[in-house]
Design a protein around this motif. Structure first.
Motif, PDB file in Angstrom:
ATOM      1  N   THR A  46      22.780  -1.823  35.166  1.00 24.69           N
ATOM      2  CA  THR A  46      23.405  -0.659  35.791  1.00 24.69           C
ATOM      3  C   THR A  46      24.902  -0.550  35.503  1.00 24.69           C
ATOM      4  OG1 THR A  46      23.743  -1.930  37.825  1.00 24.69           O
ATOM      5  CG2 THR A  46      21.727  -0.613  37.670  1.00 24.69           C
ATOM      6  N   GLY A  47      25.554  -1.671  35.180  1.00 23.39           N
ATOM      7  CA  GLY A  47      26.995  -1.614  34.968  1.00 23.39           C
ATOM      8  C   GLY A  47      27.526  -2.494  33.868  1.00 23.39           C
ATOM      9  N   THR A  49      28.398  -4.039  30.165  1.00 19.00           N
ATOM     10  CA  THR A  49      28.825  -3.451  28.889  1.00 19.00           C
ATOM     11  C   THR A  49      29.471  -4.522  28.029  1.00 19.00           C
ATOM     12  OG1 THR A  49      30.145  -1.712  27.875  1.00 19.00           O
ATOM     13  CG2 THR A  49      31.109  -2.811  29.761  1.00 19.00           C
ATOM     14  N   ASN A 175      23.883   3.117  30.828  1.00 16.75           N
ATOM     15  CA  ASN A 175      24.351   3.146  32.213  1.00 16.75           C
ATOM     16  C   ASN A 175      25.645   3.955  32.276  1.00 16.75           C
ATOM     17  OD1 ASN A 175      26.680   1.376  31.769  1.00 16.75           O
ATOM     18  ND2 ASN A 175      25.217  -0.318  31.694  1.00 16.75           N
ATOM     19  N   GLU A 176      26.058   4.242  33.490  1.00 16.77           N
ATOM     20  CA  GLU A 176      27.203   5.148  33.682  1.00 16.77           C
ATOM     21  C   GLU A 176      28.493   4.570  33.112  1.00 16.77           C
ATOM     22  OE1 GLU A 176      29.463   7.519  37.336  1.00 16.77           O
ATOM     23  OE2 GLU A 176      27.633   6.375  37.709  1.00 16.77           O
ATOM     24  N   ARG A 177      28.651   3.273  33.188  1.00 17.93           N
ATOM     25  CA  ARG A 177      29.886   2.668  32.687  1.00 17.93           C
ATOM     26  C   ARG A 177      30.000   2.812  31.170  1.00 17.93           C
ATOM     27  NH1 ARG A 177      31.810  -3.652  33.447  1.00 17.93           N
ATOM     28  NH2 ARG A 177      33.952  -3.352  32.722  1.00 17.93           N
ATOM     29  N   ILE A 178      28.902   2.542  30.466  1.00 17.68           N
ATOM     30  CA  ILE A 178      28.918   2.679  29.012  1.00 17.68           C
ATOM     31  C   ILE A 178      29.164   4.135  28.623  1.00 17.68           C
ATOM     32  CG2 ILE A 178      27.504   2.510  26.925  1.00 17.68           C
ATOM     33  CD1 ILE A 178      26.117   0.114  28.194  1.00 17.68           C
ATOM     34  N   THR A 179      28.511   5.037  29.332  1.00 20.20           N
ATOM     35  CA  THR A 179      28.698   6.458  29.057  1.00 20.20           C
ATOM     36  C   THR A 179      30.148   6.874  29.258  1.00 20.20           C
ATOM     37  OG1 THR A 179      26.422   6.975  29.689  1.00 20.20           O
ATOM     38  CG2 THR A 179      28.016   8.776  29.747  1.00 20.20           C
ATOM     39  N   THR A 180      30.746   6.406  30.353  1.00 18.15           N
ATOM     40  CA  THR A 180      32.133   6.774  30.655  1.00 18.15           C
ATOM     41  C   THR A 180      33.095   6.239  29.599  1.00 18.15           C
ATOM     42  OG1 THR A 180      31.653   6.796  33.027  1.00 18.15           O
ATOM     43  CG2 THR A 180      33.961   6.627  32.380  1.00 18.15           C
ATOM     44  N   ILE A 181      32.901   4.985  29.205  1.00 20.09           N
ATOM     45  CA  ILE A 181      33.773   4.402  28.172  1.00 20.09           C
ATOM     46  C   ILE A 181      33.599   5.149  26.855  1.00 20.09           C
ATOM     47  CG2 ILE A 181      34.240   2.343  26.788  1.00 20.09           C
ATOM     48  CD1 ILE A 181      33.457   0.667  29.224  1.00 20.09           C
TER      49      ILE A 181
END
Length: 218
Positions: A46-47, A49, A175-181
């Motif tokens: 989920t988080g 990376t 996951n959202e963290r990879i997408t955001t980065i």
């Protein structure tokens, strides 16, 4: 000056080699990323990376493959002054580059996973069709990059604008963290490159001599 046939063979060989290298590299980076990712840990899923996973997400995005076809179209035609020839060579190079990239990606995946199915069946027919249909216009856009005026400007903005659009509308990442980065990296790079291209275009246009306005008799 090389004969047209020799020049065309050079374009074909360069496009195939560059496309195959890009496809194989993408598959290898994906493999390394999957190897080090901890899919059994909920927290990592989920988080989690890593730099290699970010590289995998960026390389395996649609904009990156489109950008590869544009870049290869530019590389094989940058010394060609004849526009119709450049557009033709760029279009052919774009198609061959994406077909070679798809094939090399599938072959590398097959070897890496020790699969028993043929390498050409590892990828969906959709990607083969897309490579053929989209490769020609993307390669032709690459051939227009060195052109002066608005044609060259629009060609040079195609990849950064396309990359930014995909990362906003359909960003990749497990996951959202990879997408955001990934979004931060691509959007920052796209904005910087677009700004550089536009500023350079404006400076070039400003320096371009304007024709003298004829004056009538006194």
């Amino acid at each position: 000056m090389r004969p047209p046939a020799t020049r065309l063979l050079t374009v074909l060989a360069s496009a195939v080699l560059a496309g195959a290298g890009f496809g194989a590299l993408t598959s290898l980076v994906n493999g390394v990323s999957d190897h080090y990712a901890d899919f059994e840990s909920r927290q990592a899923t989920t988080g989690g990376t890593s730099p290699v996973e970010i590289a995998s997400v960026l390389l395996d995005s649609g904009w990156a493959w489109a950008g590869a076809a544009v870049a290869i179209g530019w590389l094989v035609t940058r010394a060609t002054k004849n526009l119709p020839v450049a557009l033709t060579h760029g279009a052919v190079a774009g198609v061959l580059a994406l077909l070679a990239a798809t094939g090399a990606y599938g072959l590398t995946d097959t070897i890496r996973n020790e699969a028993t199915y043929p390498w050409y069946e590892s990828e969906s027919p959709l990607w083969w069709v897309a490579s053929f249909v989209l490769g020609a216009p993307l390669g032709a856009i690459g051939a227009c990059i060195k052109r002066p005026g608005w044609t060259g400007l629009l060609a040079r903005l195609t990849v950064p604008v396309g990359a930014a659009a995909q990362m906003i509308v359909l960003p990749p990442g497990r996951n959202e963290r990879i997408t955001t980065i990934g979004q931060a990296v691509v959007l920052t790079a796209a904005a910087a490159l677009s700004g550089f291209v536009i500023v350079r275009f404006l400076r070039t246009e400003r320096r371009r001599p304007t024709p003298l306005t004829p004056t009538g008799p006194d």
